[in-house]
Design a protein around this motif. Structure first.
Motif, PDB file in Angstrom:
ATOM      1  N   ASP A 125       0.823  -1.212   0.000  1.00 42.31           N
ATOM      2  CA  ASP A 125       0.000   0.000   0.000  1.00 42.31           C
ATOM      3  C   ASP A 125       0.855   1.260   0.000  1.00 42.31           C
ATOM      4  O   ASP A 125       0.497   2.265  -0.620  1.00 42.31           O
ATOM      5  N   ARG A 126       1.989   1.194   0.698  1.00 46.63           N
ATOM      6  CA  ARG A 126       2.812   2.392   0.879  1.00 46.63           C
ATOM      7  C   ARG A 126       3.573   2.762  -0.384  1.00 46.63           C
ATOM      8  O   ARG A 126       3.599   3.928  -0.790  1.00 46.63           O
ATOM      9  N   TYR A 127       4.213   1.765  -1.028  1.00 47.30           N
ATOM     10  CA  TYR A 127       5.030   2.138  -2.192  1.00 47.30           C
ATOM     11  C   TYR A 127       4.990   1.128  -3.345  1.00 47.30           C
ATOM     12  O   TYR A 127       5.786   1.203  -4.275  1.00 47.30           O
ATOM     13  N   GLY A 128       4.038   0.172  -3.299  1.00 48.51           N
ATOM     14  CA  GLY A 128       3.899  -0.744  -4.424  1.00 48.51           C
ATOM     15  C   GLY A 128       4.840  -1.927  -4.408  1.00 48.51           C
ATOM     16  O   GLY A 128       5.125  -2.499  -5.474  1.00 48.51           O
ATOM     17  N   SER A 129       5.316  -2.282  -3.240  1.00 52.88           N
ATOM     18  CA  SER A 129       6.207  -3.431  -3.043  1.00 52.88           C
ATOM     19  C   SER A 129       7.343  -3.473  -4.068  1.00 52.88           C
ATOM     20  O   SER A 129       8.122  -2.541  -4.167  1.00 52.88           O
ATOM     21  N   TRP A 130       7.428  -4.543  -4.870  1.00 54.36           N
ATOM     22  CA  TRP A 130       8.595  -4.746  -5.735  1.00 54.36           C
ATOM     23  C   TRP A 130       8.672  -3.788  -6.909  1.00 54.36           C
ATOM     24  O   TRP A 130       9.681  -3.758  -7.619  1.00 54.36           O
TER      25      TRP A 130
ATOM     26  N   TYR B 208       2.748  -9.887 -12.221  1.00 51.19           N
ATOM     27  CA  TYR B 208       2.852  -8.590 -12.887  1.00 51.19           C
ATOM     28  C   TYR B 208       2.705  -8.646 -14.406  1.00 51.19           C
ATOM     29  O   TYR B 208       2.704  -7.607 -15.050  1.00 51.19           O
ATOM     30  N   GLN B 209       2.580  -9.844 -14.962  1.00 43.12           N
ATOM     31  CA  GLN B 209       2.354  -9.948 -16.402  1.00 43.12           C
ATOM     32  C   GLN B 209       0.998 -10.579 -16.715  1.00 43.12           C
ATOM     33  O   GLN B 209       0.173  -9.993 -17.410  1.00 43.12           O
ATOM     34  N   ALA B 210       0.759 -11.777 -16.163  1.00 45.47           N
ATOM     35  CA  ALA B 210      -0.528 -12.444 -16.378  1.00 45.47           C
ATOM     36  C   ALA B 210      -1.584 -11.987 -15.378  1.00 45.47           C
ATOM     37  O   ALA B 210      -2.777 -12.058 -15.649  1.00 45.47           O
ATOM     38  N   GLY B 211      -1.137 -11.553 -14.189  1.00 46.13           N
ATOM     39  CA  GLY B 211      -2.064 -11.057 -13.180  1.00 46.13           C
ATOM     40  C   GLY B 211      -2.831 -12.123 -12.429  1.00 46.13           C
ATOM     41  O   GLY B 211      -3.795 -11.813 -11.717  1.00 46.13           O
ATOM     42  N   THR B 212      -2.426 -13.380 -12.537  1.00 44.26           N
ATOM     43  CA  THR B 212      -3.142 -14.458 -11.869  1.00 44.26           C
ATOM     44  C   THR B 212      -2.689 -14.682 -10.430  1.00 44.26           C
ATOM     45  O   THR B 212      -3.364 -15.378  -9.671  1.00 44.26           O
ATOM     46  N   PHE B 213      -1.533 -14.148 -10.056  1.00 42.23           N
ATOM     47  CA  PHE B 213      -1.047 -14.189  -8.683  1.00 42.23           C
ATOM     48  C   PHE B 213      -1.098 -12.775  -8.111  1.00 42.23           C
ATOM     49  O   PHE B 213      -0.978 -11.794  -8.856  1.00 42.23           O
ATOM     50  N   PRO B 214      -1.237 -12.645  -6.789  1.00 39.44           N
ATOM     51  CA  PRO B 214      -1.138 -11.311  -6.183  1.00 39.44           C
ATOM     52  C   PRO B 214       0.203 -10.667  -6.523  1.00 39.44           C
ATOM     53  O   PRO B 214       1.207 -11.376  -6.641  1.00 39.44           O
ATOM     54  N   PRO B 215       0.256  -9.333  -6.733  1.00 41.55           N
ATOM     55  CA  PRO B 215      -0.829  -8.371  -6.525  1.00 41.55           C
ATOM     56  C   PRO B 215      -1.760  -8.211  -7.720  1.00 41.55           C
ATOM     57  O   PRO B 215      -2.488  -7.227  -7.805  1.00 41.55           O
ATOM     58  N   SER B 216      -1.753  -9.171  -8.639  1.00 39.88           N
ATOM     59  CA  SER B 216      -2.701  -9.221  -9.759  1.00 39.88           C
ATOM     60  C   SER B 216      -2.652  -7.962 -10.620  1.00 39.88           C
ATOM     61  O   SER B 216      -3.667  -7.299 -10.843  1.00 39.88           O
ATOM     62  N   ARG B 217      -1.465  -7.662 -11.110  1.00 38.59           N
ATOM     63  CA  ARG B 217      -1.275  -6.521 -11.995  1.00 38.59           C
ATOM     64  C   ARG B 217      -0.960  -7.032 -13.394  1.00 38.59           C
ATOM     65  O   ARG B 217      -0.139  -7.943 -13.565  1.00 38.59           O
ATOM     66  N   CYS B 218      -1.615  -6.450 -14.409  1.00 39.96           N
ATOM     67  CA  CYS B 218      -1.377  -6.869 -15.783  1.00 39.96           C
ATOM     68  C   CYS B 218      -2.066  -5.893 -16.723  1.00 39.96           C
ATOM     69  O   CYS B 218      -2.759  -4.965 -16.288  1.00 39.96           O
ATOM     70  N   SER B 219      -1.858  -6.092 -18.003  1.00 41.98           N
ATOM     71  CA  SER B 219      -2.554  -5.319 -19.028  1.00 41.98           C
ATOM     72  C   SER B 219      -2.814  -6.237 -20.217  1.00 41.98           C
ATOM     73  O   SER B 219      -2.160  -7.270 -20.376  1.00 41.98           O
TER      74      SER B 219
ATOM     75  N   GLY C 265      -1.851  -2.108 -13.879  1.00 30.87           N
ATOM     76  CA  GLY C 265      -0.644  -2.794 -14.297  1.00 30.87           C
ATOM     77  C   GLY C 265      -0.224  -2.519 -15.725  1.00 30.87           C
ATOM     78  O   GLY C 265      -0.963  -1.929 -16.514  1.00 30.87           O
ATOM     79  N   ASP C 266       1.001  -2.947 -16.041  1.00 27.29           N
ATOM     80  CA  ASP C 266       1.569  -2.811 -17.383  1.00 27.29           C
ATOM     81  C   ASP C 266       2.419  -4.051 -17.640  1.00 27.29           C
ATOM     82  O   ASP C 266       3.565  -4.140 -17.185  1.00 27.29           O
ATOM     83  N   SER C 267       1.864  -5.003 -18.356  1.00 31.52           N
ATOM     84  CA  SER C 267       2.525  -6.286 -18.575  1.00 31.52           C
ATOM     85  C   SER C 267       3.806  -6.180 -19.381  1.00 31.52           C
ATOM     86  O   SER C 267       4.633  -7.096 -19.356  1.00 31.52           O
ATOM     87  N   GLU C 268       3.978  -5.075 -20.084  1.00 34.24           N
ATOM     88  CA  GLU C 268       5.162  -4.928 -20.925  1.00 34.24           C
ATOM     89  C   GLU C 268       6.328  -4.264 -20.211  1.00 34.24           C
ATOM     90  O   GLU C 268       7.433  -4.230 -20.752  1.00 34.24           O
TER      91      GLU C 268
END
Length: 357
Positions: free
Chosen positions: A27-32, A73-84, A93-96
Protein backbone atom coordinates in the motif's frame (compact mmCIF):
# COMPACT_ATOMS: atom_id res chain seq x y z
CA UNK A 1 9.71 -25.07 15.96
CA UNK A 2 13.34 -24.78 14.84
CA UNK A 3 14.55 -26.21 18.16
CA UNK A 4 12.43 -29.34 17.71
CA UNK A 5 13.56 -29.66 14.09
CA UNK A 6 17.21 -29.63 15.09
CA UNK A 7 16.64 -31.97 18.02
CA UNK A 8 15.12 -34.47 15.57
CA UNK A 9 18.25 -34.33 13.43
CA UNK A 10 16.63 -32.36 10.61
CA UNK A 11 18.72 -29.64 8.94
CA UNK A 12 16.56 -26.55 8.35
CA UNK A 13 16.61 -24.76 5.00
CA UNK A 14 14.98 -21.38 5.47
CA UNK A 15 13.33 -19.42 2.65
CA UNK A 16 13.05 -15.72 3.43
CA UNK A 17 10.18 -15.06 1.04
CA UNK A 18 7.92 -17.09 -1.24
CA UNK A 19 5.98 -14.64 -3.41
CA UNK A 20 4.25 -12.82 -0.56
CA UNK A 21 4.92 -9.25 0.55
CA UNK A 22 3.62 -7.20 3.53
CA UNK A 23 0.36 -5.50 2.59
CA UNK A 24 1.50 -2.37 4.42
CA UNK A 25 4.45 -1.96 2.05
CA UNK A 26 2.33 -2.84 -0.96
CA UNK A 27 0.00 0.00 0.00
CA UNK A 28 2.81 2.39 0.88
CA UNK A 29 5.03 2.14 -2.19
CA UNK A 30 3.90 -0.74 -4.42
CA UNK A 31 6.21 -3.43 -3.04
CA UNK A 32 8.59 -4.75 -5.73
CA UNK A 33 7.75 -1.97 -8.16
CA UNK A 34 9.76 0.41 -5.98
CA UNK A 35 13.53 0.37 -5.33
CA UNK A 36 12.60 1.04 -1.70
CA UNK A 37 11.74 -2.66 -1.46
CA UNK A 38 15.44 -3.53 -1.72
CA UNK A 39 16.34 -1.80 1.54
CA UNK A 40 13.37 -3.18 3.44
CA UNK A 41 14.14 -6.72 2.30
CA UNK A 42 17.79 -6.32 3.31
CA UNK A 43 16.69 -5.08 6.76
CA UNK A 44 14.36 -8.06 7.16
CA UNK A 45 17.06 -10.51 6.04
CA UNK A 46 19.55 -8.99 8.50
CA UNK A 47 17.15 -9.60 11.38
CA UNK A 48 16.68 -13.23 10.33
CA UNK A 49 20.43 -13.86 10.02
CA UNK A 50 21.08 -12.29 13.40
CA UNK A 51 18.24 -14.10 15.17
CA UNK A 52 18.48 -17.58 13.68
CA UNK A 53 21.87 -17.86 11.99
CA UNK A 54 23.36 -19.85 14.84
CA UNK A 55 20.92 -22.65 13.97
CA UNK A 56 20.24 -22.13 10.25
CA UNK A 57 23.08 -23.00 7.88
CA UNK A 58 21.19 -22.78 4.60
CA UNK A 59 19.38 -19.62 3.55
CA UNK A 60 17.24 -19.04 0.46
CA UNK A 61 16.47 -15.41 -0.34
CA UNK A 62 13.61 -16.00 -2.80
CA UNK A 63 11.63 -18.98 -4.00
CA UNK A 64 10.56 -18.87 -7.65
CA UNK A 65 10.80 -15.10 -8.23
CA UNK A 66 10.70 -15.73 -12.00
CA UNK A 67 7.21 -17.20 -11.49
CA UNK A 68 6.29 -14.39 -9.15
CA UNK A 69 6.97 -11.59 -11.63
CA UNK A 70 5.39 -13.46 -14.54
CA UNK A 71 2.11 -14.31 -12.83
CA UNK A 72 1.95 -11.36 -10.45
CA UNK A 73 2.85 -8.59 -12.89
CA UNK A 74 2.35 -9.95 -16.40
CA UNK A 75 -0.53 -12.44 -16.38
CA UNK A 76 -2.06 -11.06 -13.18
CA UNK A 77 -3.14 -14.46 -11.87
CA UNK A 78 -1.05 -14.19 -8.68
CA UNK A 79 -1.14 -11.31 -6.18
CA UNK A 80 -0.83 -8.37 -6.52
CA UNK A 81 -2.70 -9.22 -9.76
CA UNK A 82 -1.27 -6.52 -12.00
CA UNK A 83 -1.38 -6.87 -15.78
CA UNK A 84 -2.55 -5.32 -19.03
CA UNK A 85 -4.11 -6.67 -22.21
CA UNK A 86 -3.53 -8.93 -24.06
CA UNK A 87 -1.71 -10.73 -21.23
CA UNK A 88 -4.59 -10.40 -18.81
CA UNK A 89 -7.54 -8.30 -17.72
CA UNK A 90 -6.49 -6.53 -14.52
CA UNK A 91 -7.59 -3.26 -12.93
CA UNK A 92 -4.01 -1.99 -12.78
CA UNK A 93 -0.64 -2.79 -14.30
CA UNK A 94 1.57 -2.81 -17.38
CA UNK A 95 2.53 -6.29 -18.57
CA UNK A 96 5.16 -4.93 -20.92
CA UNK A 97 7.18 -3.07 -18.28
CA UNK A 98 6.35 -4.04 -14.72
CA UNK A 99 7.69 -7.64 -14.82
CA UNK A 100 11.14 -6.31 -15.67
CA UNK A 101 11.02 -3.55 -13.04
CA UNK A 102 10.00 -5.97 -10.30
CA UNK A 103 12.55 -8.58 -11.37
CA UNK A 104 15.27 -5.93 -11.27
CA UNK A 105 14.36 -4.92 -7.71
CA UNK A 106 14.14 -8.54 -6.58
CA UNK A 107 17.58 -9.32 -8.03
CA UNK A 108 19.09 -6.32 -6.26
CA UNK A 109 17.26 -7.22 -3.03
CA UNK A 110 18.74 -10.71 -3.28
CA UNK A 111 22.25 -9.39 -3.70
CA UNK A 112 21.76 -6.93 -0.83
CA UNK A 113 20.84 -9.81 1.47
CA UNK A 114 23.78 -11.89 0.22
CA UNK A 115 26.15 -8.97 0.83
CA UNK A 116 24.89 -8.58 4.41
CA UNK A 117 25.22 -12.29 5.12
CA UNK A 118 28.71 -12.55 3.70
CA UNK A 119 30.10 -9.43 5.37
CA UNK A 120 28.42 -9.73 8.77
CA UNK A 121 27.53 -13.36 9.47
CA UNK A 122 28.93 -16.03 7.18
CA UNK A 123 32.42 -16.22 8.69
CA UNK A 124 31.11 -16.80 12.21
CA UNK A 125 27.93 -18.73 11.42
CA UNK A 126 29.42 -20.92 8.70
CA UNK A 127 26.33 -21.10 6.52
CA UNK A 128 25.46 -20.75 2.84
CA UNK A 129 23.04 -18.54 0.95
CA UNK A 130 21.38 -18.96 -2.43
CA UNK A 131 18.20 -18.59 -4.44
CA UNK A 132 15.57 -21.03 -5.76
CA UNK A 133 14.17 -20.60 -9.26
CA UNK A 134 11.46 -22.28 -11.24
CA UNK A 135 12.91 -24.09 -14.23
CA UNK A 136 10.99 -25.49 -17.16
CA UNK A 137 13.04 -27.37 -19.72
CA UNK A 138 12.60 -26.44 -23.37
CA UNK A 139 13.16 -28.67 -26.39
CA UNK A 140 13.12 -27.34 -29.98
CA UNK A 141 10.06 -28.66 -31.79
CA UNK A 142 12.21 -29.31 -34.89
CA UNK A 143 15.87 -29.60 -35.81
CA UNK A 144 15.86 -26.21 -37.50
CA UNK A 145 18.40 -23.64 -36.33
CA UNK A 146 15.57 -21.16 -35.68
CA UNK A 147 13.74 -23.51 -33.30
CA UNK A 148 16.97 -24.45 -31.52
CA UNK A 149 17.72 -20.76 -30.95
CA UNK A 150 14.14 -20.27 -29.78
CA UNK A 151 14.63 -22.97 -27.13
CA UNK A 152 17.72 -21.13 -25.90
CA UNK A 153 15.79 -17.84 -25.84
CA UNK A 154 13.04 -19.47 -23.81
CA UNK A 155 15.58 -20.32 -21.11
CA UNK A 156 17.00 -16.80 -21.25
CA UNK A 157 13.54 -15.33 -20.63
CA UNK A 158 12.94 -17.78 -17.77
CA UNK A 159 15.61 -19.00 -15.36
CA UNK A 160 18.56 -17.16 -16.96
CA UNK A 161 16.65 -13.90 -16.54
CA UNK A 162 17.60 -14.09 -12.86
CA UNK A 163 20.70 -16.28 -12.87
CA UNK A 164 22.76 -14.36 -15.42
CA UNK A 165 22.73 -11.10 -13.41
CA UNK A 166 23.44 -12.91 -10.15
CA UNK A 167 26.35 -14.90 -11.60
CA UNK A 168 27.69 -12.72 -14.42
CA UNK A 169 26.43 -9.26 -13.46
CA UNK A 170 24.30 -8.75 -16.59
CA UNK A 171 21.04 -9.82 -18.20
CA UNK A 172 21.12 -12.51 -20.93
CA UNK A 173 22.21 -11.12 -24.28
CA UNK A 174 19.03 -12.45 -25.93
CA UNK A 175 16.93 -10.35 -23.54
CA UNK A 176 19.07 -7.27 -24.16
CA UNK A 177 18.79 -7.68 -27.93
CA UNK A 178 15.01 -8.07 -27.95
CA UNK A 179 13.91 -5.77 -25.11
CA UNK A 180 16.43 -2.95 -25.46
CA UNK A 181 15.59 -0.01 -23.20
CA UNK A 182 12.66 -1.87 -21.63
CA UNK A 183 15.20 -3.84 -19.62
CA UNK A 184 16.56 -1.90 -16.61
CA UNK A 185 20.32 -1.38 -16.32
CA UNK A 186 22.67 -2.23 -13.48
CA UNK A 187 25.10 0.41 -12.28
CA UNK A 188 28.82 -0.33 -12.21
CA UNK A 189 28.70 -0.78 -8.43
CA UNK A 190 25.72 -3.11 -8.68
CA UNK A 191 27.44 -5.20 -11.33
CA UNK A 192 30.44 -5.75 -9.05
CA UNK A 193 28.20 -6.85 -6.17
CA UNK A 194 26.13 -9.08 -8.42
CA UNK A 195 28.88 -11.29 -9.78
CA UNK A 196 28.95 -14.66 -8.03
CA UNK A 197 26.07 -13.56 -5.82
CA UNK A 198 25.20 -16.97 -4.40
CA UNK A 199 26.62 -20.11 -2.83
CA UNK A 200 24.11 -22.53 -4.32
CA UNK A 201 21.22 -22.64 -6.80
CA UNK A 202 17.93 -24.35 -6.04
CA UNK A 203 15.82 -25.58 -8.97
CA UNK A 204 12.10 -26.35 -8.90
CA UNK A 205 11.34 -28.41 -11.98
CA UNK A 206 7.85 -29.58 -12.89
CA UNK A 207 7.60 -30.15 -16.62
CA UNK A 208 9.04 -29.45 -20.07
CA UNK A 209 7.80 -27.90 -23.32
CA UNK A 210 8.47 -27.95 -27.03
CA UNK A 211 9.41 -24.54 -28.41
CA UNK A 212 8.84 -23.06 -31.87
CA UNK A 213 10.51 -19.92 -33.18
CA UNK A 214 8.20 -16.92 -33.61
CA UNK A 215 10.83 -14.32 -34.43
CA UNK A 216 11.37 -15.35 -38.02
CA UNK A 217 8.15 -17.25 -38.65
CA UNK A 218 4.50 -16.60 -37.88
CA UNK A 219 2.95 -18.21 -34.80
CA UNK A 220 -0.56 -18.34 -33.44
CA UNK A 221 -0.92 -16.17 -30.30
CA UNK A 222 -0.21 -18.18 -27.18
CA UNK A 223 2.23 -18.76 -24.31
CA UNK A 224 5.69 -17.40 -25.06
CA UNK A 225 4.91 -15.82 -28.42
CA UNK A 226 5.17 -12.16 -27.43
CA UNK A 227 8.22 -9.92 -27.53
CA UNK A 228 8.16 -9.80 -23.72
CA UNK A 229 8.56 -13.58 -23.64
CA UNK A 230 11.20 -13.94 -26.35
CA UNK A 231 9.06 -14.90 -29.38
CA UNK A 232 9.03 -18.59 -28.39
CA UNK A 233 5.76 -20.50 -28.81
CA UNK A 234 5.42 -23.23 -26.18
CA UNK A 235 3.55 -26.50 -26.51
CA UNK A 236 3.30 -29.64 -24.42
CA UNK A 237 2.71 -31.70 -27.57
CA UNK A 238 4.40 -32.43 -30.87
CA UNK A 239 2.24 -33.79 -33.67
CA UNK A 240 -0.38 -34.69 -31.09
CA UNK A 241 2.05 -36.61 -28.87
CA UNK A 242 2.69 -35.20 -25.35
CA UNK A 243 6.28 -34.43 -24.40
CA UNK A 244 5.75 -36.62 -21.34
CA UNK A 245 3.05 -38.33 -19.34
CA UNK A 246 0.43 -35.55 -19.00
CA UNK A 247 -0.64 -36.05 -15.37
CA UNK A 248 1.14 -38.32 -12.92
CA UNK A 249 -0.81 -37.30 -9.86
CA UNK A 250 -4.13 -38.62 -11.15
CA UNK A 251 -6.26 -37.78 -8.11
CA UNK A 252 -4.57 -34.52 -7.16
CA UNK A 253 -7.19 -32.23 -8.68
CA UNK A 254 -10.26 -34.39 -8.07
CA UNK A 255 -12.17 -33.03 -5.07
CA UNK A 256 -14.34 -36.17 -4.79
CA UNK A 257 -11.48 -38.66 -4.70
CA UNK A 258 -11.65 -41.29 -1.98
CA UNK A 259 -9.04 -41.46 0.74
CA UNK A 260 -8.12 -44.96 -0.41
CA UNK A 261 -7.37 -43.78 -3.95
CA UNK A 262 -5.32 -40.86 -2.63
CA UNK A 263 -3.26 -43.15 -0.41
CA UNK A 264 -2.50 -45.58 -3.24
CA UNK A 265 -0.51 -43.10 -5.36
CA UNK A 266 1.33 -45.52 -7.64
CA UNK A 267 1.70 -42.94 -10.41
CA UNK A 268 3.65 -40.73 -8.05
CA UNK A 269 6.02 -43.60 -7.22
CA UNK A 270 6.67 -44.02 -10.96
CA UNK A 271 7.39 -40.31 -11.21
CA UNK A 272 9.78 -40.27 -8.24
CA UNK A 273 11.60 -43.41 -9.40
CA UNK A 274 12.12 -42.01 -12.88
CA UNK A 275 13.11 -38.58 -11.64
CA UNK A 276 15.64 -39.86 -9.08
CA UNK A 277 17.09 -42.28 -11.62
CA UNK A 278 17.68 -39.39 -14.02
CA UNK A 279 19.12 -37.28 -11.21
CA UNK A 280 21.54 -40.03 -10.20
CA UNK A 281 22.63 -40.38 -13.82
CA UNK A 282 23.30 -36.65 -14.01
CA UNK A 283 25.39 -36.80 -10.83
CA UNK A 284 27.50 -39.64 -12.19
CA UNK A 285 28.10 -37.61 -15.33
CA UNK A 286 29.45 -34.73 -13.27
CA UNK A 287 26.47 -32.59 -12.26
CA UNK A 288 27.25 -30.94 -8.93
CA UNK A 289 24.02 -31.87 -7.15
CA UNK A 290 24.09 -31.53 -3.37
CA UNK A 291 20.52 -32.29 -2.36
CA UNK A 292 16.97 -33.21 -3.33
CA UNK A 293 13.68 -32.33 -1.69
CA UNK A 294 10.40 -34.13 -2.37
CA UNK A 295 7.45 -31.75 -2.49
CA UNK A 296 5.75 -32.12 -0.21
CA UNK A 297 5.98 -33.95 3.10
CA UNK A 298 2.31 -33.32 3.91
CA UNK A 299 -0.86 -32.30 2.14
CA UNK A 300 -0.93 -28.58 2.86
CA UNK A 301 -2.34 -25.16 2.09
CA UNK A 302 -1.19 -24.43 -1.44
CA UNK A 303 -0.31 -20.91 -2.61
CA UNK A 304 -3.38 -20.08 -4.70
CA UNK A 305 -5.38 -23.31 -4.49
CA UNK A 306 -5.96 -23.60 -0.76
CA UNK A 307 -6.83 -27.15 0.32
CA UNK A 308 -8.34 -28.16 -3.02
CA UNK A 309 -5.30 -30.12 -4.21
CA UNK A 310 -3.11 -32.69 -2.48
CA UNK A 311 0.44 -33.77 -3.22
CA UNK A 312 1.97 -34.67 0.13
CA UNK A 313 3.76 -37.91 0.89
CA UNK A 314 1.36 -38.09 3.82
CA UNK A 315 -2.40 -37.68 3.56
CA UNK A 316 -3.87 -35.18 6.02
CA UNK A 317 -7.45 -35.43 7.20
CA UNK A 318 -8.31 -31.74 7.44
CA UNK A 319 -11.09 -32.40 9.97
CA UNK A 320 -9.03 -34.41 12.47
CA UNK A 321 -5.49 -33.51 11.24
CA UNK A 322 -4.66 -37.22 11.22
CA UNK A 323 -1.64 -37.96 9.02
CA UNK A 324 -1.49 -41.19 7.05
CA UNK A 325 1.52 -42.24 4.93
CA UNK A 326 0.71 -42.73 1.26
CA UNK A 327 2.26 -45.52 -0.76
CA UNK A 328 4.83 -43.03 -2.04
CA UNK A 329 5.93 -42.24 1.53
CA UNK A 330 6.61 -45.90 2.24
CA UNK A 331 8.43 -46.32 -1.06
CA UNK A 332 10.58 -43.24 -0.49
CA UNK A 333 11.39 -44.22 3.09
CA UNK A 334 12.57 -47.65 1.92
CA UNK A 335 14.61 -46.12 -0.89
CA UNK A 336 16.60 -43.75 1.29
CA UNK A 337 17.08 -46.31 4.08
CA UNK A 338 18.30 -49.13 1.84
CA UNK A 339 20.82 -47.28 -0.30
CA UNK A 340 23.97 -45.96 1.28
CA UNK A 341 25.75 -42.90 -0.05
CA UNK A 342 29.51 -43.04 0.45
CA UNK A 343 32.18 -40.36 0.78
CA UNK A 344 29.74 -37.56 1.55
CA UNK A 345 30.98 -34.04 2.09
CA UNK A 346 29.98 -32.62 5.44
CA UNK A 347 26.48 -31.11 5.57
CA UNK A 348 25.56 -32.22 2.05
CA UNK A 349 22.65 -34.57 1.60
CA UNK A 350 23.60 -35.81 -1.85
CA UNK A 351 27.08 -36.79 -2.98
CA UNK A 352 28.81 -37.70 -6.20
CA UNK A 353 29.45 -41.34 -5.29
CA UNK A 354 25.88 -42.61 -5.26
CA UNK A 355 25.14 -46.31 -4.91
CA UNK A 356 23.19 -47.49 -7.95
CA UNK A 357 19.66 -48.83 -7.55
Amino acid sequence: MMFFTLSAGIEPFVTLTHMDFPQELEDRYGSWLSPESQGDFAYYADICFKSFGDRVKYWVTFNEPNFQVKFGYQAGTFPPSRCSKPFGNCTYGDSEKEPFITAHNIILAHIAAVHIYRTKYQATQGGSIGIVLHCFWYEPISNSVADKLAAERAQSFSINWFLDPIIFGRYPQEMQDILGSILPEFSTTEKQKLKQGLDFIGINHYTSYYVQDCMFSACEPGPGTSKMEGYCAQSSQKNGTPIGEPVRYGDMNKPNSTTESLLHDVERIKYLAGYLDALSTAIRKGADVRGYFVWSLLDNFEWNSGYTIRFGLHHVDYETLRRTPKSSATWYRNLISQHIVKDCKKHYMFCNNVVEY
